[in-house]
Enzyme design. Sequence first.
Site, PDB file in Angstrom:
ATOM      1  N   LYS A   1       5.858   4.325  16.179  1.00 19.23           N
ATOM      2  CA  LYS A   1       4.936   4.239  15.036  1.00 19.23           C
ATOM      3  C   LYS A   1       3.579   4.857  15.392  1.00 19.23           C
ATOM      4  O   LYS A   1       2.923   5.486  14.553  1.00 19.23           O
ATOM      5  CB  LYS A   1       4.788   2.785  14.584  1.00 19.23           C
ATOM      6  CG  LYS A   1       6.000   2.353  13.766  1.00 19.23           C
ATOM      7  CD  LYS A   1       6.139   0.858  13.644  1.00 19.23           C
ATOM      8  CE  LYS A   1       5.189   0.224  12.666  1.00 19.23           C
ATOM      9  NZ  LYS A   1       5.459  -1.245  12.570  1.00 19.23           N
TER      10      LYS A   1
ATOM     11  N   LYS B   1       0.810  -1.224   0.000  1.00 22.03           N
ATOM     12  CA  LYS B   1       0.000   0.000   0.000  1.00 22.03           C
ATOM     13  C   LYS B   1       0.847   1.280   0.000  1.00 22.03           C
ATOM     14  O   LYS B   1       0.426   2.293  -0.562  1.00 22.03           O
ATOM     15  CB  LYS B   1      -0.967  -0.008   1.198  1.00 22.03           C
ATOM     16  CG  LYS B   1      -2.063  -1.064   1.052  1.00 22.03           C
ATOM     17  CD  LYS B   1      -3.044  -1.016   2.203  1.00 22.03           C
ATOM     18  CE  LYS B   1      -4.032  -2.165   2.087  1.00 22.03           C
ATOM     19  NZ  LYS B   1      -5.025  -2.175   3.166  1.00 22.03           N
TER      20      LYS B   1
HETATM   21  P1  ATR Z   1      -0.821  -4.312   8.545  1.00 24.17           P
HETATM   22  O1  ATR Z   1      -0.696  -3.822   7.142  1.00 24.17           O
HETATM   23  O2  ATR Z   1      -1.667  -5.555   8.705  1.00 24.17           O
HETATM   24  O3  ATR Z   1      -1.219  -3.228   9.491  1.00 24.17           O
HETATM   25  P2  ATR Z   1       1.831  -4.000   9.547  1.00 24.17           P
HETATM   26  O4  ATR Z   1       1.948  -2.674   8.885  1.00 24.17           O
HETATM   27  O5  ATR Z   1       2.990  -4.935   9.517  1.00 24.17           O
HETATM   28  O6  ATR Z   1       0.636  -4.831   8.948  1.00 24.17           O
HETATM   29  O7  ATR Z   1       1.398  -3.734  11.072  1.00 24.17           O
HETATM   30  C1  ATR Z   1       1.172  -4.749  11.973  1.00 24.17           C
HETATM   31  C2  ATR Z   1       0.816  -4.161  13.335  1.00 24.17           C
HETATM   32  O8  ATR Z   1       0.549  -5.213  14.254  1.00 24.17           O
HETATM   33  C3  ATR Z   1       1.927  -3.314  13.940  1.00 24.17           C
HETATM   34  O9  ATR Z   1       1.353  -2.267  14.672  1.00 24.17           O
HETATM   35  C4  ATR Z   1       2.606  -4.327  14.861  1.00 24.17           C
HETATM   36  O10 ATR Z   1       3.316  -3.759  15.927  1.00 24.17           O
HETATM   37  P3  ATR Z   1       4.813  -3.205  15.697  1.00 24.17           P
HETATM   38  O11 ATR Z   1       4.666  -1.884  15.006  1.00 24.17           O
HETATM   39  O12 ATR Z   1       5.379  -3.084  17.045  1.00 24.17           O
HETATM   40  O13 ATR Z   1       5.507  -4.230  14.834  1.00 24.17           O
HETATM   41  C5  ATR Z   1       1.407  -5.052  15.389  1.00 24.17           C
HETATM   42  N1  ATR Z   1       1.737  -6.380  15.927  1.00 24.17           N
HETATM   43  C6  ATR Z   1       2.089  -7.472  15.223  1.00 24.17           C
HETATM   44  N2  ATR Z   1       2.285  -8.514  16.064  1.00 24.17           N
HETATM   45  C7  ATR Z   1       2.022  -8.070  17.316  1.00 24.17           C
HETATM   46  C8  ATR Z   1       2.024  -8.662  18.621  1.00 24.17           C
HETATM   47  N3  ATR Z   1       2.343  -9.942  18.809  1.00 24.17           N
HETATM   48  N4  ATR Z   1       1.696  -7.886  19.674  1.00 24.17           N
HETATM   49  C9  ATR Z   1       1.386  -6.591  19.507  1.00 24.17           C
HETATM   50  N5  ATR Z   1       1.347  -5.964  18.307  1.00 24.17           N
HETATM   51  C10 ATR Z   1       1.654  -6.692  17.226  1.00 24.17           C
END
Ligand code: ATR
Length: 273
Positions: free
Chosen positions: A156, A66
Site C-alpha cells: 500500500k 472517500k
Molecule cells: P484511514 O482512512 O483512517 O486511513 P485505513 O484506510 O483503513 O483508514 O488505513 C489505516 C492505516 O492504519 C493503514 O495504513 C493500516 O495499515 P495496513 O495497511 O497494514 O492495514 C494502519 N494500521 C492500522 N492498525 C495498525 C497497527 N496496529 N499497526 C500499524 N499500522 C496499522
Amino acid sequence: MKYQLAVLGNPIAHSRSPEIHKKFAEQHRLEVSFDRILVPFNSFDNCASDFIQSGGKGFNVTAPCKQDAFRFSVTHSKAAELAQAVNTISTRDGVIHGDNTDGAGLKQDIIVNLGWTIEGKKILMLGAGGAASGVVGDLLASNPNSLHILNRTFNKAQAIERLHSDHRLTAITTLDMTYDLIINATSAAFNDERLDLPPSILCDSSCCYDLTYGRKVNETPFLIWSKGLGVTSVSDGLGMLVEQAAQAFEIWFGRNVLTAPVIESMRENGTTS
Ligand code: ATR
C-alpha cells in the site's frame, strides 16, 4: 435561505463536522442545517444522490466512503486526483465535483497554526491508508527534503509512491534514520493497538503530528510515546479537522472563515472523537 449540508460516513454519530460548520456559518450569518448521514454498506451512491436531490448544497465525506465519493464525482480537483479520494462534494452547474481538502487542512495546521516547517525537512509518514494518501500530495507540494512512508502492508505504501512518482517520496520497510517531522496516519489507536517504533527515529527537535485526536489535547498513544522520549513539538489532528472543514466551507460558499476561535472552542468543549 437555509442551506442544507451534511457529512456522510459510517460510523458517523461521533462526527464533529456539524459543530464546526455551524460555527463557520454563524461568522457569515448564514443559515445552515448540517446532518450526519449514516451510510449503510454499499449504499454511498444512493445516500449521496438522495441528499443532493433533496436540495443539499454539498457534503463532506468521511471514512470509509472517500473512495466511493471519488467514483461518484464527475469532475475532480487535482488534490482529489492525487489522493484518489474525495472528502468534499459540491455541485457546479449541476455537475458533481469532488475535492479533497485533507492535505490543505494539514498543511495549514502545521505551517500556519503550529509554525512548523515542512520545506527542506525529512518527513516520515506512518500508515498508507485513506488518511495518508489524502495528504501526501500537499506535503510534497511544500517541498520537503524527503517523505518516507512506512506501512504494515508494504504494497500500500508502494502504491502511493507509484501514484506520485516523485523522487523525494519513498516507501520504506525499515526505520534507520532520524526524522524532523513524523506524522501518524495509522488507525492503530482506534483498535487500541500500539505502534512499535524505535526511539532512534526521534531527536529533541523532531515534531510529531497525529492525524487523530482523543479526549484530551495531544494525548494520543503516539504523542504520549513521543513526549515520553523528550519531544516537545507535538500536535493532535483537531486543528487539521477544523482547517479541512474551512477549506470545504470556502468551496461551498466562496467565503473564508476564522478557524482559530473554532479550534479553541472545540478544545474547550472536549475533543472526544
Ligand atoms: P484511514 O482512512 O483512517 O486511513 P485505513 O484506510 O483503513 O483508514 O488505513 C489505516 C492505516 O492504519 C493503514 O495504513 C493500516 O495499515 P495496513 O495497511 O497494514 O492495514 C494502519 N494500521 C492500522 N492498525 C495498525 C497497527 N496496529 N499497526 C500499524 N499500522 C496499522
